[in-house]
Enzyme design. Structure first.
Site, PDB file in Angstrom:
ATOM      1  N   GLU A 126       0.814  -1.208   0.000  1.00 34.71           N
ATOM      2  CA  GLU A 126       0.000   0.000   0.000  1.00 34.71           C
ATOM      3  C   GLU A 126       0.856   1.270   0.000  1.00 34.71           C
ATOM      4  O   GLU A 126       1.969   1.284   0.532  1.00 34.71           O
ATOM      5  CB  GLU A 126      -0.932  -0.009   1.219  1.00 34.71           C
ATOM      6  CG  GLU A 126      -2.026  -1.050   1.058  1.00 34.71           C
ATOM      7  CD  GLU A 126      -2.926  -1.187   2.281  1.00 34.71           C
ATOM      8  OE1 GLU A 126      -4.137  -1.367   2.085  1.00 34.71           O
ATOM      9  OE2 GLU A 126      -2.436  -1.123   3.406  1.00 34.71           O
ATOM     10  N   CYS A 139       3.582   8.418   1.624  1.00 32.98           N
ATOM     11  CA  CYS A 139       4.094   7.388   2.531  1.00 32.98           C
ATOM     12  C   CYS A 139       4.225   6.098   1.729  1.00 32.98           C
ATOM     13  O   CYS A 139       3.233   5.557   1.259  1.00 32.98           O
ATOM     14  CB  CYS A 139       3.096   7.228   3.681  1.00 32.98           C
ATOM     15  SG  CYS A 139       3.553   5.950   4.840  1.00 32.98           S
ATOM     16  N   CYS A 146       5.891  -7.306   6.700  1.00 33.42           N
ATOM     17  CA  CYS A 146       7.102  -6.970   7.458  1.00 33.42           C
ATOM     18  C   CYS A 146       7.533  -8.205   8.240  1.00 33.42           C
ATOM     19  O   CYS A 146       6.689  -8.900   8.805  1.00 33.42           O
ATOM     20  CB  CYS A 146       6.815  -5.814   8.424  1.00 33.42           C
ATOM     21  SG  CYS A 146       8.287  -5.249   9.297  1.00 33.42           S
ATOM     22  N   CYS A 150       6.199  -6.177  15.576  1.00 40.05           N
ATOM     23  CA  CYS A 150       5.877  -5.215  16.626  1.00 40.05           C
ATOM     24  C   CYS A 150       4.425  -5.461  17.039  1.00 40.05           C
ATOM     25  O   CYS A 150       3.539  -5.547  16.178  1.00 40.05           O
ATOM     26  CB  CYS A 150       6.082  -3.792  16.121  1.00 40.05           C
ATOM     27  SG  CYS A 150       7.789  -3.528  15.590  1.00 40.05           S
ATOM     28  N   CYS A 153       1.355  -3.324  15.709  1.00 42.81           N
ATOM     29  CA  CYS A 153       1.342  -2.921  14.288  1.00 42.81           C
ATOM     30  C   CYS A 153       0.639  -3.961  13.433  1.00 42.81           C
ATOM     31  O   CYS A 153       0.970  -5.147  13.475  1.00 42.81           O
ATOM     32  CB  CYS A 153       2.782  -2.735  13.802  1.00 42.81           C
ATOM     33  SG  CYS A 153       2.897  -2.393  12.029  1.00 42.81           S
ATOM     34  N   GLU A 202      10.071  -2.869   6.881  1.00 44.21           N
ATOM     35  CA  GLU A 202      11.202  -2.249   7.562  1.00 44.21           C
ATOM     36  C   GLU A 202      12.228  -1.875   6.482  1.00 44.21           C
ATOM     37  O   GLU A 202      12.898  -2.758   5.918  1.00 44.21           O
ATOM     38  CB  GLU A 202      11.788  -3.250   8.589  1.00 44.21           C
ATOM     39  CG  GLU A 202      13.131  -2.877   9.166  1.00 44.21           C
ATOM     40  CD  GLU A 202      13.212  -1.441   9.667  1.00 44.21           C
ATOM     41  OE1 GLU A 202      12.451  -1.061  10.565  1.00 44.21           O
ATOM     42  OE2 GLU A 202      14.055  -0.686   9.138  1.00 44.21           O
ATOM     43  N   SER A 233      11.994   5.849   8.266  1.00 46.99           N
ATOM     44  CA  SER A 233      11.646   5.410   9.619  1.00 46.99           C
ATOM     45  C   SER A 233      12.100   3.968   9.817  1.00 46.99           C
ATOM     46  O   SER A 233      11.822   3.100   8.998  1.00 46.99           O
ATOM     47  CB  SER A 233      10.130   5.512   9.807  1.00 46.99           C
ATOM     48  OG  SER A 233       9.761   4.958  11.054  1.00 46.99           O
ATOM     49  N   SER A 255      11.476   4.399  15.474  1.00 48.68           N
ATOM     50  CA  SER A 255      10.279   3.919  16.161  1.00 48.68           C
ATOM     51  C   SER A 255      10.684   3.461  17.553  1.00 48.68           C
ATOM     52  O   SER A 255      11.031   2.308  17.762  1.00 48.68           O
ATOM     53  CB  SER A 255       9.661   2.753  15.382  1.00 48.68           C
ATOM     54  OG  SER A 255       9.179   3.213  14.159  1.00 48.68           O
ATOM     55  N   LEU A 256      10.623   4.377  18.490  1.00 52.51           N
ATOM     56  CA  LEU A 256      11.135   4.095  19.833  1.00 52.51           C
ATOM     57  C   LEU A 256      10.084   3.341  20.670  1.00 52.51           C
ATOM     58  O   LEU A 256      10.283   2.208  21.069  1.00 52.51           O
ATOM     59  CB  LEU A 256      11.532   5.416  20.496  1.00 52.51           C
ATOM     60  CG  LEU A 256      12.243   5.301  21.828  1.00 52.51           C
ATOM     61  CD1 LEU A 256      13.588   4.623  21.687  1.00 52.51           C
ATOM     62  CD2 LEU A 256      12.406   6.683  22.468  1.00 52.51           C
ATOM     63  N   CYS A 375      -1.018   5.293  10.344  1.00 51.23           N
ATOM     64  CA  CYS A 375       0.194   4.558  10.721  1.00 51.23           C
ATOM     65  C   CYS A 375      -0.141   3.209  11.315  1.00 51.23           C
ATOM     66  O   CYS A 375      -0.962   3.113  12.227  1.00 51.23           O
ATOM     67  CB  CYS A 375       0.945   5.286  11.823  1.00 51.23           C
ATOM     68  SG  CYS A 375       1.655   6.806  11.341  1.00 51.23           S
TER      69      CYS A 375
HETATM   70  N1  SAH Z   1       8.946  -0.347   9.832  1.00 49.45           N
HETATM   71  C1  SAH Z   1       9.263   1.004  10.002  1.00 49.45           C
HETATM   72  C2  SAH Z   1       8.408   1.950   9.191  1.00 49.45           C
HETATM   73  C3  SAH Z   1       6.938   1.679   9.076  1.00 49.45           C
HETATM   74  S1  SAH Z   1       5.907   1.921  10.455  1.00 49.45           S
HETATM   75  C4  SAH Z   1       9.207   1.383  11.452  1.00 49.45           C
HETATM   76  O1  SAH Z   1       8.707   0.611  12.251  1.00 49.45           O
HETATM   77  O2  SAH Z   1       9.708   2.460  11.787  1.00 49.45           O
HETATM   78  C5  SAH Z   1       5.683   3.686  10.638  1.00 49.45           C
HETATM   79  C6  SAH Z   1       5.378   4.098  12.073  1.00 49.45           C
HETATM   80  O3  SAH Z   1       4.053   3.736  12.491  1.00 49.45           O
HETATM   81  C7  SAH Z   1       6.309   3.448  13.063  1.00 49.45           C
HETATM   82  O4  SAH Z   1       6.752   4.369  14.024  1.00 49.45           O
HETATM   83  C8  SAH Z   1       5.416   2.417  13.691  1.00 49.45           C
HETATM   84  O5  SAH Z   1       5.914   1.987  14.919  1.00 49.45           O
HETATM   85  C9  SAH Z   1       4.116   3.164  13.787  1.00 49.45           C
HETATM   86  N2  SAH Z   1       2.966   2.304  14.032  1.00 49.45           N
HETATM   87  C10 SAH Z   1       2.839   0.991  13.768  1.00 49.45           C
HETATM   88  N3  SAH Z   1       1.616   0.548  14.143  1.00 49.45           N
HETATM   89  C11 SAH Z   1       0.948   1.605  14.653  1.00 49.45           C
HETATM   90  C12 SAH Z   1      -0.366   1.799  15.174  1.00 49.45           C
HETATM   91  N4  SAH Z   1      -1.236   0.794  15.204  1.00 49.45           N
HETATM   92  N5  SAH Z   1      -0.704   3.030  15.594  1.00 49.45           N
HETATM   93  C13 SAH Z   1       0.157   4.050  15.512  1.00 49.45           C
HETATM   94  N6  SAH Z   1       1.410   3.943  15.006  1.00 49.45           N
HETATM   95  C14 SAH Z   1       1.800   2.731  14.585  1.00 49.45           C
HETATM   96 FE1  SF4 Z   2       7.413  -3.744  10.819  1.00 49.62          FE
HETATM   97 FE2  SF4 Z   2       7.530  -1.153  11.449  1.00 49.62          FE
HETATM   98 FE3  SF4 Z   2       5.262  -2.538  11.809  1.00 49.62          FE
HETATM   99 FE4  SF4 Z   2       7.382  -3.001  13.371  1.00 49.62          FE
HETATM  100  S1  SF4 Z   2       6.190  -1.079  13.243  1.00 49.62           S
HETATM  101  S2  SF4 Z   2       6.075  -4.550  12.405  1.00 49.62           S
HETATM  102  S3  SF4 Z   2       9.064  -2.735  11.955  1.00 49.62           S
HETATM  103  S4  SF4 Z   2       6.234  -2.086   9.875  1.00 49.62           S
END
Ligand code: SAH
Ligand code: SF4
Length: 392
Positions: A126, A139, A146, A150, A153, A202, A233, A255-256, A375
């Protein structure tokens, strides 16, 4: 030069609770299929020059073709009017300039556009365009799904995973530029002013393709987007962070989401391999950061999990001395997520502590929520359908 028609296969998904965080080999299988023309969207400028030479054409033809593709958005060799007819025919016979196939296109009530794209092997990813008053951000995805898991996510729950090829990453940008009427790429009043690698996947697990695609995007004779307008990111793939700064110099977002290893191990499992101390040190040494180009720390607000005053104070302590801004992201729910978003009062309180320590701490406004484009909500339609039918 790249081979024609790269085919790909799925990779095994890692277990959310398992210790493995090393990327599996999800790279494209480079076996050539001689039936398929080579897609010029996948080539660097130097590779395009090599193509011209291999075709027995003068090297300068590459500059002309490059400009047609990346400055003017042309997809048919016949439209390259400064090439002789015989050259156009020769190129048409062995090459193509692709666009991804759009499976669905949704427009949110806030103007956000989400495209679901289907690639030649049937895999999907997407892309989301987010219009704002002073900018328009695209974006883009770097992988199908992925490999990381996480826990908050949606993309991380997708089973099929593979790296996107350079032409598939570039195809997302070209498609959006076509639709937004961005050709020629240097015109005033651009609608696509920024690119964020925050879609599916990622990006640092697909480093080479992401790097090559961003170098094409920044090339001064093509789209010419500044490195200052590109943000990558990552969940914290430490070994590639320094290289990103050196090779691309783009903005870095991390992504902390947690400031204690124990919690981050759970929320962002790659933390088991690259814990906070190592990650923060890599950011301290990021070559492209400065007071005017700060590192963004993304922090998803999860009710009762990571949103206490203590967490906010520990966050400030953790990033001390690094030019930083903190982006607080209200958790975007998805079916079966198992988390809820922190209350507005809690987010405001958290933000205040961070701001009082001298950091900018904007709360990200979720966009395109009505079309599941915010996100962490991205997940291909085929995967959603599969899940739904399994449940049924
Ligand atoms: N994989 C990379 C980039 C894609 S995710 C990464 O993790 O940085 C982009 C951002 O959205 C990241 O900071 C991720 O942690 C955040 N994210 C993932 N799931 C989310 C959710 N359900 N609500 C809000 N932010 C989310
Ligand atoms: Fe992958 Fe980023 Fe989602 Fe983590 S937050 S599962 S690294 S897309």
């Amino acid at each position: 030069m790249k081979e024609a028609a790269l085919t790909t296969g799925p990779a095994e998904k890692q277990d959310a609770n398992g210790p493995a965080v090393t990327p599996p080999d999800v790279s494209a299988d480079l076996s050539p299929d001689l039936q398929m023309p080579v897609d010029l969207l996948g080539l660097s400028f130097e590779e395009l020059e090599a193509v011209m030479v291999a075709e027995g054409l003068p090297k300068f033809r590459a500059r002309q073709v490059w400009s047609w593709i990346w400055r003017h958005g042309v997809t048919a060799f016949d439209d390259m009017t400064n090439l002789a007819k015989s050259v156009r025919e020769q190129l048409s016979a062995g090459f193509m300039i692709s666009r991804p196939r759009v499976t669905s296109r949704q427009v949110s009530s806030d103007g956000t556009i989400k495209w679901l794209l289907k690639f030649a092997d049937g895999n999907e990813a997407e892309t989301v365009y987010i219009p704002e008053e002073d900018r328009g951000t695209l974006c883009i995805s770097s992988q199908v799904g992925c490999t990381l898991t996480c826990s908050f996510c949606h993309t991380g729950t997708q089973k099929l995973v593979r790296n996107l090829k350079v032409e598939e990453i570039m195809g997302q940008i070209m498609l959006a530029m076509d639709e937004l009427g961005e050709w020629p790429a240097t015109q005033d009043g651009r609608k696509l002013t920024n690119i964020v690698l925050m879609g599916m996947g990622e990006p640092l697990f697909n480093y080479d393709n992401v790097r090559d695609a961003m170098l094409i995007t920044m090339h001064h004779e093509g789209i010419g987007l500044s490195k200052r307008r590109i943000t990558l990111s990552t969940s914290g793939v430490v070994p590639e962070i320094f290289k990103t700064g050196e090779d691309l110099g783009v903005n870095l977002a991390i992504s902390l989401h947690a400031v204690r290893d124990e919690l981050r191990d759970e929320l962002v499992p790659i933390n088991r391999k690259y814990p906070l101390e190592v990650l923060v040190e890599a950011c301290r040494n990021y070559p492209a950061s400065s007071n005017s180009r700060r590192i963004t720390w993304e922090y998803v607000m999860l009710d009762g999990i990571n949103d206490s005053d203590e967490d906010a104070k520990a966050l400030v302590k953790l990033i001390k001395g690094i030019p930083s801004k903190i982006n607080l992201i209200p958790f975007n729910a998805w079916p079966g997520a198992g988390y809820t978003c922190s209350s507005k009062t809690r987010i405001d309180r958290f933000s205040k502590i961070v701001m009082n320590a001298g950091y900018s701490s904007p709360v990200r406004t979720p966009r395109g929520q009505d079309i599941l484009a915010a996100c962490g909500q991205l997940k291909s339609a085929s995967e959603r359908a599969r899940r739904q039918s399994t449940r049924a």
